[in-house]
Design a protein around this motif. Structure first.
Motif, PDB file in Angstrom:
ATOM      1  N   ASP A  16      27.503   0.824   7.915  1.00  0.00           N
ATOM      2  CA  ASP A  16      28.844   0.933   7.226  1.00  0.00           C
ATOM      3  C   ASP A  16      30.032   1.156   8.078  1.00  0.00           C
ATOM      4  O   ASP A  16      30.810   2.067   7.740  1.00  0.00           O
ATOM      5  N   GLU A  17      30.003   1.076   9.658  1.00  0.00           N
ATOM      6  CA  GLU A  17      30.856   1.178  10.476  1.00  0.00           C
ATOM      7  C   GLU A  17      31.427  -0.179  10.856  1.00  0.00           C
ATOM      8  O   GLU A  17      30.871  -1.257  11.184  1.00  0.00           O
ATOM      9  N   PHE A  18      32.893  -0.189  11.145  1.00  0.00           N
ATOM     10  CA  PHE A  18      33.577  -1.230  11.356  1.00  0.00           C
ATOM     11  C   PHE A  18      34.517  -0.888  12.553  1.00  0.00           C
ATOM     12  O   PHE A  18      34.886   0.319  12.451  1.00  0.00           O
ATOM     13  N   LEU A  19      34.553  -1.776  13.486  1.00  0.00           N
ATOM     14  CA  LEU A  19      35.640  -1.652  14.642  1.00  0.00           C
ATOM     15  C   LEU A  19      36.805  -2.730  14.707  1.00  0.00           C
ATOM     16  O   LEU A  19      36.552  -3.680  14.155  1.00  0.00           O
ATOM     17  N   ILE A  20      38.145  -2.239  14.630  1.00  0.00           N
ATOM     18  CA  ILE A  20      39.339  -2.862  14.529  1.00  0.00           C
ATOM     19  C   ILE A  20      39.837  -2.917  15.809  1.00  0.00           C
ATOM     20  O   ILE A  20      40.317  -1.525  16.393  1.00  0.00           O
ATOM     21  N   LEU A  21      40.399  -3.873  16.547  1.00  0.00           N
ATOM     22  CA  LEU A  21      41.312  -3.973  17.676  1.00  0.00           C
ATOM     23  C   LEU A  21      42.718  -4.619  17.124  1.00  0.00           C
ATOM     24  O   LEU A  21      42.650  -5.645  16.677  1.00  0.00           O
ATOM     25  N   LEU A  22      43.526  -3.558  17.702  1.00  0.00           N
ATOM     26  CA  LEU A  22      45.122  -4.055  17.012  1.00  0.00           C
ATOM     27  C   LEU A  22      45.953  -4.314  18.277  1.00  0.00           C
ATOM     28  O   LEU A  22      45.614  -3.735  19.418  1.00  0.00           O
ATOM     29  N   ASP A  23      46.682  -5.206  18.208  1.00  0.00           N
ATOM     30  CA  ASP A  23      47.710  -5.494  19.162  1.00  0.00           C
ATOM     31  C   ASP A  23      48.770  -4.623  19.228  1.00  0.00           C
ATOM     32  O   ASP A  23      49.552  -4.351  20.106  1.00  0.00           O
ATOM     33  N   ALA A  67      43.278   6.510  27.011  1.00  0.00           N
ATOM     34  CA  ALA A  67      41.940   6.084  27.767  1.00  0.00           C
ATOM     35  C   ALA A  67      42.476   4.992  29.014  1.00  0.00           C
ATOM     36  O   ALA A  67      43.229   4.180  28.705  1.00  0.00           O
ATOM     37  N   LYS A  68      41.535   4.819  29.937  1.00  0.00           N
ATOM     38  CA  LYS A  68      41.496   3.850  30.890  1.00  0.00           C
ATOM     39  C   LYS A  68      40.534   2.806  30.921  1.00  0.00           C
ATOM     40  O   LYS A  68      40.805   1.520  31.477  1.00  0.00           O
ATOM     41  N   ASN A  69      39.613   2.775  29.915  1.00  0.00           N
ATOM     42  CA  ASN A  69      38.709   1.873  29.714  1.00  0.00           C
ATOM     43  C   ASN A  69      38.483   1.723  28.174  1.00  0.00           C
ATOM     44  O   ASN A  69      38.484   2.662  27.568  1.00  0.00           O
ATOM     45  N   TYR A  70      37.329   0.676  27.977  1.00  0.00           N
ATOM     46  CA  TYR A  70      36.999   0.466  26.581  1.00  0.00           C
ATOM     47  C   TYR A  70      36.168   1.473  26.130  1.00  0.00           C
ATOM     48  O   TYR A  70      36.132   2.407  25.113  1.00  0.00           O
ATOM     49  N   ASP A  71      34.968   1.934  27.060  1.00  0.00           N
ATOM     50  CA  ASP A  71      34.235   3.127  26.678  1.00  0.00           C
ATOM     51  C   ASP A  71      34.733   4.160  26.376  1.00  0.00           C
ATOM     52  O   ASP A  71      34.696   5.011  25.443  1.00  0.00           O
ATOM     53  N   GLU A  72      35.827   4.916  27.386  1.00  0.00           N
ATOM     54  CA  GLU A  72      36.412   5.914  26.937  1.00  0.00           C
ATOM     55  C   GLU A  72      37.368   5.784  25.767  1.00  0.00           C
ATOM     56  O   GLU A  72      37.246   6.917  24.555  1.00  0.00           O
ATOM     57  N   LEU A  73      37.910   4.834  25.397  1.00  0.00           N
ATOM     58  CA  LEU A  73      38.716   4.482  24.103  1.00  0.00           C
ATOM     59  C   LEU A  73      37.741   4.402  22.978  1.00  0.00           C
ATOM     60  O   LEU A  73      38.241   5.071  21.857  1.00  0.00           O
ATOM     61  N   PHE A  74      36.481   3.741  22.850  1.00  0.00           N
ATOM     62  CA  PHE A  74      35.880   3.935  21.762  1.00  0.00           C
ATOM     63  C   PHE A  74      35.250   5.268  21.646  1.00  0.00           C
ATOM     64  O   PHE A  74      35.236   5.839  20.242  1.00  0.00           O
ATOM     65  N   ASN A  75      34.902   6.054  22.503  1.00  0.00           N
ATOM     66  CA  ASN A  75      34.578   7.666  22.388  1.00  0.00           C
ATOM     67  C   ASN A  75      35.560   8.363  21.624  1.00  0.00           C
ATOM     68  O   ASN A  75      35.242   9.232  20.892  1.00  0.00           O
ATOM     69  N   ILE A  76      36.563   8.345  22.336  1.00  0.00           N
ATOM     70  CA  ILE A  76      37.784   9.058  21.515  1.00  0.00           C
ATOM     71  C   ILE A  76      38.043   8.875  20.138  1.00  0.00           C
ATOM     72  O   ILE A  76      37.937   9.581  19.174  1.00  0.00           O
ATOM     73  N   ALA A  77      38.126   7.453  19.824  1.00  0.00           N
ATOM     74  CA  ALA A  77      38.150   7.062  18.400  1.00  0.00           C
ATOM     75  C   ALA A  77      36.928   7.399  17.533  1.00  0.00           C
ATOM     76  O   ALA A  77      37.147   8.067  16.440  1.00  0.00           O
ATOM     77  N   ASP A  78      36.038   7.404  18.170  1.00  0.00           N
ATOM     78  CA  ASP A  78      34.605   7.726  17.350  1.00  0.00           C
ATOM     79  C   ASP A  78      34.718   9.423  17.231  1.00  0.00           C
ATOM     80  O   ASP A  78      34.326   9.913  16.117  1.00  0.00           O
TER      81      ASP A  78
END
Length: 278
Positions: A16-23, A67-78
């Motif tokens: 039930d989890e979705f990821l969205i990447l926006l420009d 964040a400086k990279n994808y992993d950091e960005l994902f963790n903060i959003a999570d």
């Protein structure tokens, strides 16, 4: 996809989890898209299945500001996603360190307290005291006040089989109590309509009463008029118990919901028992 159109991509990353990447990174654009997603999910699903209440919570982080990279960005959003759930669900949180860093740290402390057993030790003691009070021969109002304090709600109201108030405990001033009064009196004149959203186990749990805006306008207006943001309502054959939290909305922890259902059954047994000390 309908909400983000050509400014990003969306995909499922879990059940039930979705990821969205926006420009887009402009906050007003992000808010518009998040709002469209939230309302779209709520409207489309509940319109097709009126007895279901489905909402979405969103956590949002921005690159490179947060964040400086994808992993950091994902963790903060999570982490912001869980803040949104804690605030009552059906909302979105755009990460701002000055607002959310302290919440994230405190949430981690609470998780550590749960995993270490510290939380269990303190919670078990409080719950034993409440159960003893509800099962004893003392004044039930005292026991209900103990439950209200433990649940962290503003008000507990107990109704009899005729939906007349028999007990209530509230944190508000006398003036505020008179203003709120019995806010359910009018809706309970139509019990079939009122209880149609209760589940088969006889209770209704709402972390955010705004979900009723598209489901039942009269009930939504009732909650809004009394500033009730979260509620847990339990019905037996001869009683109704309502635990209300005023703004802001808040998620009831699962372990507290389970205990509240147990405590409610004890209250019902107590007040329905002839000759009980109420």
């Amino acid at each position: 996809k309908d909400s983000i159109r050509n400014v990003g991509i969306a995909g499922r990353i879990g059940g039930d989890e979705f990821l969205i990447l926006l420009d887009k990174t402009d906050e007003s654009d992000i808010r518009n898209i998040a709002r469209n997603i939230r309302i779209g999910i709520q409207w489309s699903i509940t319109a097709a299945e009126p007895s279901s209440i489905v909402t979405c919570s969103m956590g949002i982080a921005r690159f490179p500001a947060n964040a400086k990279n994808y992993d950091e960005l994902f963790n903060i959003a999570d982490k912001c996603l869980y803040i949104a759930k804690d605030k009552g669900r059906n909302c979105y949180i755009i990460y701002k360190p000055e607002l959310h860093d302290e919440i994230i740290v405190n949430r981690k402390k609470n998780e550590n307290a749960i995993s270490s057993g510290e939380f269990l030790k303190s919670a078990a003691k409080s719950e034993r005291e409440i159960i003893r009070a509800l099962s004893g021969e003392g004044k039930i109002d005292t026991a209900i006040e103990m439950l209200r304090s433990y649940m962290g709600v503003n008000k507990i109201t107990v109704y009899d089989e005729h939906f007349s108030v028999t007990h209530e405990c509230e944190t508000l001033t006398q003036e505020s109590q008179e203003k709120h009064g019995d806010i359910r009196a009018e809706r309970l004149k139509e019990p079939k309509e009122y209880f149609k959203f209760f589940n088969k186990f006889g209770f209704l749990h709402l972390d955010n009463t705004n979900t009723f805006e598209t489901l039942d306008k009269k009930t939504f207006d009732m909650y809004r008029g009394a500033s009730i943001s979260s509620t847990l309502e339990v019905k037996s054959e001869k009683s109704l118990i309502c635990m209300d939290l005023y703004h802001p909305a808040r998620t009831f922890p699962k372990e507290k919901i389970i205990f509240a259902l147990l405590a409610s059954s004890l209250i019902c047994e107590r007040i329905e028992k002839p000759g009980s000390a109420c």
